[in-house]
Every structure is written in C-alpha cells, then in structure tokens.
Write an enzyme that holds these catalytic residues in place. Structure first.
Site, short mmCIF file in Angstrom:
data_model
loop_
_atom_site.label_atom_id
_atom_site.label_comp_id
_atom_site.label_asym_id
_atom_site.label_seq_id
_atom_site.Cartn_x
_atom_site.Cartn_y
_atom_site.Cartn_z
N ASP A 15 -0.05 -1.68 3.11
CA ASP A 15 0.09 -2.12 4.50
C ASP A 15 0.91 -3.41 4.61
O ASP A 15 0.89 -4.24 3.70
CB ASP A 15 -1.32 -2.35 5.10
CG ASP A 15 -1.31 -2.31 6.62
OD1 ASP A 15 -0.28 -1.93 7.20
OD2 ASP A 15 -2.34 -2.67 7.22
N GLY A 16 1.63 -3.55 5.73
CA GLY A 16 2.35 -4.79 6.00
C GLY A 16 3.87 -4.64 6.05
O GLY A 16 4.58 -5.64 6.19
N GLY A 53 5.71 -3.39 8.45
CA GLY A 53 6.20 -3.77 9.78
C GLY A 53 6.28 -5.29 9.91
O GLY A 53 7.27 -5.83 10.41
N HIS A 108 9.91 -0.40 5.66
CA HIS A 108 9.33 0.73 4.91
C HIS A 108 10.15 1.01 3.65
O HIS A 108 9.61 1.29 2.59
CB HIS A 108 9.27 1.98 5.78
CG HIS A 108 8.27 1.89 6.90
ND1 HIS A 108 6.97 1.49 6.69
CD2 HIS A 108 8.37 2.15 8.23
CE1 HIS A 108 6.31 1.52 7.85
NE2 HIS A 108 7.14 1.91 8.80
N THR A 138 -3.01 10.45 9.51
CA THR A 138 -2.96 11.39 10.65
C THR A 138 -2.74 10.62 11.95
O THR A 138 -2.27 11.19 12.93
CB THR A 138 -4.28 12.20 10.75
OG1 THR A 138 -5.40 11.30 10.66
CG2 THR A 138 -4.40 13.23 9.64
N GLU A 139 -3.07 9.33 11.95
CA GLU A 139 -2.89 8.51 13.16
C GLU A 139 -1.47 7.94 13.27
O GLU A 139 -1.06 7.49 14.34
CB GLU A 139 -3.90 7.36 13.17
CG GLU A 139 -5.33 7.78 13.45
CD GLU A 139 -6.00 8.45 12.26
OE1 GLU A 139 -6.71 9.44 12.47
OE2 GLU A 139 -5.80 8.02 11.11
N ARG A 154 3.26 6.64 16.20
CA ARG A 154 4.34 5.63 16.20
C ARG A 154 5.61 6.24 16.80
O ARG A 154 5.68 7.44 17.04
CB ARG A 154 4.58 5.14 14.78
CG ARG A 154 3.33 4.45 14.23
CD ARG A 154 3.60 3.77 12.93
NE ARG A 154 2.38 3.09 12.46
CZ ARG A 154 2.36 2.23 11.46
NH1 ARG A 154 3.47 1.94 10.82
NH2 ARG A 154 1.23 1.67 11.09
N LEU A 196 -1.12 10.31 -15.87
CA LEU A 196 -1.62 9.71 -14.64
C LEU A 196 -1.73 10.72 -13.50
O LEU A 196 -0.79 11.47 -13.24
CB LEU A 196 -0.67 8.57 -14.20
CG LEU A 196 -0.91 7.95 -12.83
CD1 LEU A 196 -2.20 7.15 -12.81
CD2 LEU A 196 0.27 7.06 -12.42
N GLU A 247 -15.06 -1.00 -5.22
CA GLU A 247 -14.91 -2.44 -5.01
C GLU A 247 -13.66 -2.64 -4.16
O GLU A 247 -12.64 -1.99 -4.39
CB GLU A 247 -14.73 -3.16 -6.36
CG GLU A 247 -15.95 -3.12 -7.25
CD GLU A 247 -17.13 -3.88 -6.67
OE1 GLU A 247 -16.90 -4.86 -5.93
OE2 GLU A 247 -18.28 -3.49 -6.94
C1 IPE Z 1 -3.02 2.61 7.26
O1 IPE Z 1 -2.30 1.58 7.81
C2 IPE Z 1 -2.11 3.75 6.88
C3 IPE Z 1 -1.14 3.48 5.83
C4 IPE Z 1 -0.99 2.38 5.17
C5 IPE Z 1 -0.30 4.59 5.51
P1 IPE Z 1 -2.13 1.39 9.38
O2 IPE Z 1 -1.31 0.18 9.54
O3 IPE Z 1 -1.64 2.65 9.99
O4 IPE Z 1 -3.64 1.16 9.86
P2 IPE Z 1 -4.20 0.36 11.10
O5 IPE Z 1 -3.58 0.98 12.32
O6 IPE Z 1 -3.81 -1.06 10.95
O7 IPE Z 1 -5.68 0.55 11.03
C1 IPE Z 2 2.17 0.36 6.31
O1 IPE Z 2 2.93 -0.61 6.96
C2 IPE Z 2 2.94 1.63 6.07
C3 IPE Z 2 2.59 2.73 6.97
C4 IPE Z 2 1.63 2.73 7.85
C5 IPE Z 2 3.36 3.94 6.83
P1 IPE Z 2 2.81 -0.84 8.51
O2 IPE Z 2 3.97 -0.19 9.17
O3 IPE Z 2 1.48 -0.42 9.03
O4 IPE Z 2 2.96 -2.42 8.58
P2 IPE Z 2 2.32 -3.39 9.64
O5 IPE Z 2 0.83 -3.19 9.59
O6 IPE Z 2 2.88 -3.01 10.96
O7 IPE Z 2 2.73 -4.75 9.20
MG MG Z 3 -0.24 -1.49 9.27
#
Ligand code: IPE
Ligand code: IPE
Ligand code: MG
Length: 241
Positions: free
Chosen positions: A21-22, A24, A38, A67-68, A72, A132, A208
């Site tokens: 995550d992160g 964006g 990405h 799935t959510e 976007r 793996l 954990e």
């Molecule tokens: C979870 O991250 C999904 C992935 C990393 C692929 P999101 O960024 O979509 O989750 P929320 O919306 O912050 O819960």
């Molecule tokens: C996680 O990065 C990757 C996917 C969800 C595909 P994000 O796109 O959720 O990044 P943030 O949370 O917006 O920083």
């Molecule tokens: Mg995110």
C-alpha cells in the site's frame, strides 16, 4: 549493503503476506501520476520476491488488486491491468528458473481476457515447480473467498460426497485458494495503514502484524528484513500460556 542470509534471522516465518500500500501517496508526494506510482511499486515487488526466495521462505502472498479496487477510475484500473501484463512478461522466465510456483488468489473470470490468459499461463507454466509458493491476489476479497468455499462445500453436501457433520475447520481451509499452504505467520502492510482491507481473513487468524510507515515504492529489502526481525522477536502464544 550486504544482503542478509537466512541464518542471520533467529527464526523466519513460513508464510509472509504483504499488503502493498501507498503507491498513490508516493505518486502525490513526487508530483507524479498515480499509474506512475503503481509502476514504481512493481520495482519494489521484484526485489521483495527475489529476497523472499533467497531466504528460503516457503510462501509469499501479495495483495495486488482487491475486489473493491474496481471502484477506482477507469484510467487507474486500466493502468493496473496493464501492469499485470508487463509484470508477467518481464518476470515469468526468472521466476520459473527460480522454481517459483505461482498461484493467483481471486476470481480470474472477471478480468479482461488477456490478463486472464496471462495469469492462467503463469500458473500452468510454474504449476509443477517446487520452490517458493508465490500467491498473487488479483480481484481478490477475503469474504468472496469464504463465500466461494461455502458454495463448494455445499455442492459436495448436496451431491452426497460430504456429510454436514463432517465439516470442520480443515474442510474450510481445504476449499480456500491457499489450500495446502501454511497459515500466514507474518502480515506486513506498508504506508502506515493498520487494517486488513479484506485480505486473507481466514489465513491470518494468528498472524503477527507489522505496519511499517514506508510507502510501498520506497520499501526496501532492508525494511523487509526489519519486519522479519520484529517477527522473530514476537512471542506467539496461540491462546496458550
Ligand atoms: C488494499 O489497499 C488493496 C491492495 C493493496 C491491493 P487499499 O488501498 O485498496 O485499501 P483501503 O481502501 O485503504 O482499505
Ligand atoms: C496500493 O496503493 C496498490 C493498490 C491498491 C493496487 P494505493 O493506490 O492504495 O496507494 P494509496 O493508498 O492511495 O497511497
Ligand atoms: Mg491504499
């Protein structure tokens, strides 16, 4: 910097799950487009997969698309779909050479045809590999996975192949995408968010959790090693004393 070896850890998890995550926020910080974030994230991905394999950890599950995430923008979803193709095109040879066995967690049927075929081909090509276990969650949701397992079990009961009284925890585990793999020992979510976001709900029962603040594109092998060290020093009790 010297790369850490497996022996340098007091103990290693058998199964690591990562919520990448992160991307964006990383893009925003650098005044770049979200798709660029990405793309940068896939560089981290490459390094973490290699290092996990080098350490001899048995299984790695990566959350790539939930799935959510369909909610976007079309542009962002399109960019992520393209990255799936690019990632496999550039990595599949090395992964196969490394004896990595790829498994896609999630519903491939809802994906565009090219993506579906690419993923199926990666699974087929590496299906007999014994190294793996690399699980990549794409169009994955933990609740959807549990509903799918319930449907499969119900079909077996309906056909008489299984008695309702026989259904136990193992029955459920055997009908998840991760059937036959150990539970998640360590879950890492980058970017400081502290939630599961529907990832591996059943498999994380006794995992954990480690939540590094680092955004995924900035996450390094050294950060990963730090999370592994944290894991090694956690006391796991599984409800016992
Ligand atoms: C979870 O991250 C999904 C992935 C990393 C692929 P999101 O960024 O979509 O989750 P929320 O919306 O912050 O819960
Ligand atoms: C996680 O990065 C990757 C996917 C969800 C595909 P994000 O796109 O959720 O990044 P943030 O949370 O917006 O920083
Ligand atoms: Mg995110």
């Amino acid at each position: 910097m010297e790369k850490r070896t497996a022996e340098s850890f007091e103990k290693l998890p058998r199964h690591v799950a990562v919520i990448m995550d992160g991307n964006g926020r990383w893009a925003k910080k650098h005044r770049l487009s979200v798709p660029r974030g990405h793309r940068q994230g896939t560089e981290t991905l490459r390094e973490i997969i290699r290092h996990t394999d080098d350490l001899g950890i048995g299984a790695l599950s990566l959350y790539a698309f939930s799935t959510e995430n369909w909610s976007r923008s079309e542009e962002e979803v399109g960019a992520l779909m393209q990255l799936i193709l690019d990632f496999f095109a550039s990595e599949i040879d090395e992964l196969d050479e490394r004896n990595v066995r790829i498994l896609i967690l999630g519903e491939k049927d809802r994906l565009p045809q090219r993506q579906r075929e690419t993923l199926e081909e990666a699974e087929r090509r590496t299906g007999n590999n014994t190294g793996l276990r690399l699980n990549i969650a794409i169009n994955y949701g933990g609740r959807a996975e549990l509903a799918r397992a319930a449907r499969m079990i119900a079909e077996k009961v309906k056909s008489g192949a299984l008695a309702a009284e026989e259904i136990g925890e193992e029955t459920l585990a055997a009908h998840l995408y991760t059937a036959g793999q150990p539970d998640v020992d360590l879950l890492i979510r980058t970017s400081g968010e502290m939630r599961l976001s529907n990832f591996l709900l059943y498999q994380c029962a006794y995992a954990e959790f480690v939540f590094p603040e680092t955004l995924w594109p900035d996450f390094t092998v050294a950060d990963y090693d730090r999370a592994l060290d944290v894991f090694a020093h956690r006391q796991r009790r599984f409800g016992g004393r």
